[in-house]
Scaffold this motif. Structure first.
Motif, PDB file in Angstrom:
ATOM      1  N   ASP A   7       1.473  -0.780   4.967  1.00  0.00           N
ATOM      2  CA  ASP A   7       0.551  -0.045   5.807  1.00  0.00           C
ATOM      3  C   ASP A   7      -0.140   1.006   4.948  1.00  0.00           C
ATOM      4  O   ASP A   7       0.320   2.129   4.820  1.00  0.00           O
ATOM      5  N   MET A  10      -1.168   4.590   6.226  1.00  0.00           N
ATOM      6  CA  MET A  10      -0.142   5.526   6.707  1.00  0.00           C
ATOM      7  C   MET A  10      -0.343   6.927   6.132  1.00  0.00           C
ATOM      8  O   MET A  10      -1.000   7.108   5.119  1.00  0.00           O
ATOM      9  N   ARG A  11       0.275   7.908   6.806  1.00  0.00           N
ATOM     10  CA  ARG A  11       0.125   9.300   6.402  1.00  0.00           C
ATOM     11  C   ARG A  11       1.104   9.661   5.284  1.00  0.00           C
ATOM     12  O   ARG A  11       0.799  10.428   4.407  1.00  0.00           O
ATOM     13  N   GLU A  15       9.031   8.294   3.124  1.00  0.00           N
ATOM     14  CA  GLU A  15       9.739   8.978   4.216  1.00  0.00           C
ATOM     15  C   GLU A  15      11.231   8.720   4.062  1.00  0.00           C
ATOM     16  O   GLU A  15      11.660   7.575   3.992  1.00  0.00           O
ATOM     17  N   LYS A  38       0.693  11.207   1.723  1.00  0.00           N
ATOM     18  CA  LYS A  38      -0.139  10.429   0.803  1.00  0.00           C
ATOM     19  C   LYS A  38      -1.027  11.376  -0.012  1.00  0.00           C
ATOM     20  O   LYS A  38      -1.634  12.292   0.540  1.00  0.00           O
ATOM     21  N   GLN A  71      11.491   4.822   3.651  1.00  0.00           N
ATOM     22  CA  GLN A  71      10.266   4.057   3.874  1.00  0.00           C
ATOM     23  C   GLN A  71       9.258   4.404   2.786  1.00  0.00           C
ATOM     24  O   GLN A  71       9.063   5.579   2.466  1.00  0.00           O
ATOM     25  N   GLY A  74       4.915   3.008   4.284  1.00  0.00           N
ATOM     26  CA  GLY A  74       5.099   2.579   5.674  1.00  0.00           C
ATOM     27  C   GLY A  74       6.042   1.408   5.857  1.00  0.00           C
ATOM     28  O   GLY A  74       6.205   0.896   6.970  1.00  0.00           O
TER      29      GLY A  74
END
Ligand code: ADP
Length: 279
Positions: A7, A10-11, A15, A38, A71, A74
């Motif tokens: 993804d 994604m922000r 994670e 990011k 993660q 994403g």
């Protein structure tokens, strides 16, 4: 791998949720959670043995967590996704000895590029070697270089590839202050100009001062997290962990004490800039 869907919108690039890691009975990471936005520049600091390198190895899938979730882009890191995810991450270790494959510095830098199928190699190799001050060593044998020179070459190899995420694990530890400053400038450039997400484990407080977010690990737990200034304000707490504040901030504090500065700054270049603006 085809079945891994990344993804890219994604922000968070990374994670970490409730991560635990033990070596035998030794618990080295305890319930660690954090997110790396990011394009951000994060430094991780902490006393030796606080779990920093273990964290880096978990993120690139060299170690497996006992509990918790990682993660990247994403996508959950697991046995299936690890190879695909690793191709988006460049890592430079403290001791780059086992990162060398080529018989010359140029070959070594080229190796990573060939792997990624990147054309116009010679130009890229010369450019990145110049950026780390190793132009004169392109034909040298990597194993004959000093520790600091090896670190420069390892960094050049990563600069050439420009992955989405770069992890530096004490990668400037063998360099003198000037060497550190020039590599720090390159890291900053990568962040500012290329928008590459940077995660750097470091003991160099001058580098911490130029990052955006700081994570302080203590005995495998996050003790503090925030902007460099948020962290450096807590000087007593840092001192208890045997962590210093940057030189720029020390000067800034002196100048503030004398009424010359109204606000403190962390970086030496900010101190100089502020002094130049004084009437
Ligand atoms: P840091 O990078 O902050 O110095 P590390 O992640 O290297 O910390 O180490 C955290 C703790 O785990 C230390 O006590 C270290 O001795 C121990 N440790 C690291 N690697 C191993 C290993 N492969 N086996 C056993 N213990 C280890």
């Amino acid at each position: 791998m085809d079945n891994v869907s990344l993804d890219k919108g994604m922000r968070f690039m990374i994670e970490i949720q409730n991560l635990y890691k033990s070596y035998g009975n030794l618990e080295v990471l305890k319930d660690v959670s954090f997110s790396i936005p990011k394009g951000s520049y994060t430094t991780i600091i902490g006393h030796n043995g606080s779990g920093k390198s273990t964290m880096a190895k978990l993120i690139i899938g060299l170690l497996e967590a006992k509990k918790g979730k990682i993660q990247i882009l994403g996508q959950e890191l697991n046995e299936e996704s690890v190879y695909e995810l690793r191709s988006h991450i460049g890592i430079v270790f403290q001791n780059p000895d086992n990162q060398f494959i080529g018989s010359t510095v140029a070959d070594d830098i080229a190796f990573g590029l060939e792997n990624q199928g990147i054309p116009k190699m010679q130009g890229i190799i010369e450019d990145v070697a110049g950026r780390v001050g190793m132009t004169d060593f392109l034909s040298a044998e990597p194993t004959k270089l000093s520790g600091g020179q090896k670190q420069r070459v390892a960094i050049a190899g990563i600069l050439a590839i420009e992955p989405d995420i770069i992890i530096f694990d004490e990668s400037t530890s063998m360099l003198d202050p000037q060497g550190k400053a020039s590599i720090n400038a390159q890291i900053r450039k990568l962040h500012e100009e290329k928008n590459i997400t940077i995660l750097s484990i470091t003991h160099d407080m001058e580098e911490v001062a130029q990052s955006e977010n700081v994570i302080v690990l203590e005995n495998g737990e996050i003790a503090m997290q925030g902007t460099p200034m948020d962290i450096f304000k807590q000087e007593d707490k840092l001192a208890k962990m045997q962590l210093d504040i940057p030189f720029g901030l020390k000067i800034s504090k002196e100048l503030k004490k004398r009424g010359i500065f109204k606000e403190n700054v962390c970086r030496l270049d900010e101190v100089v800039e502020k002094l130049c603006r004084l009437k």
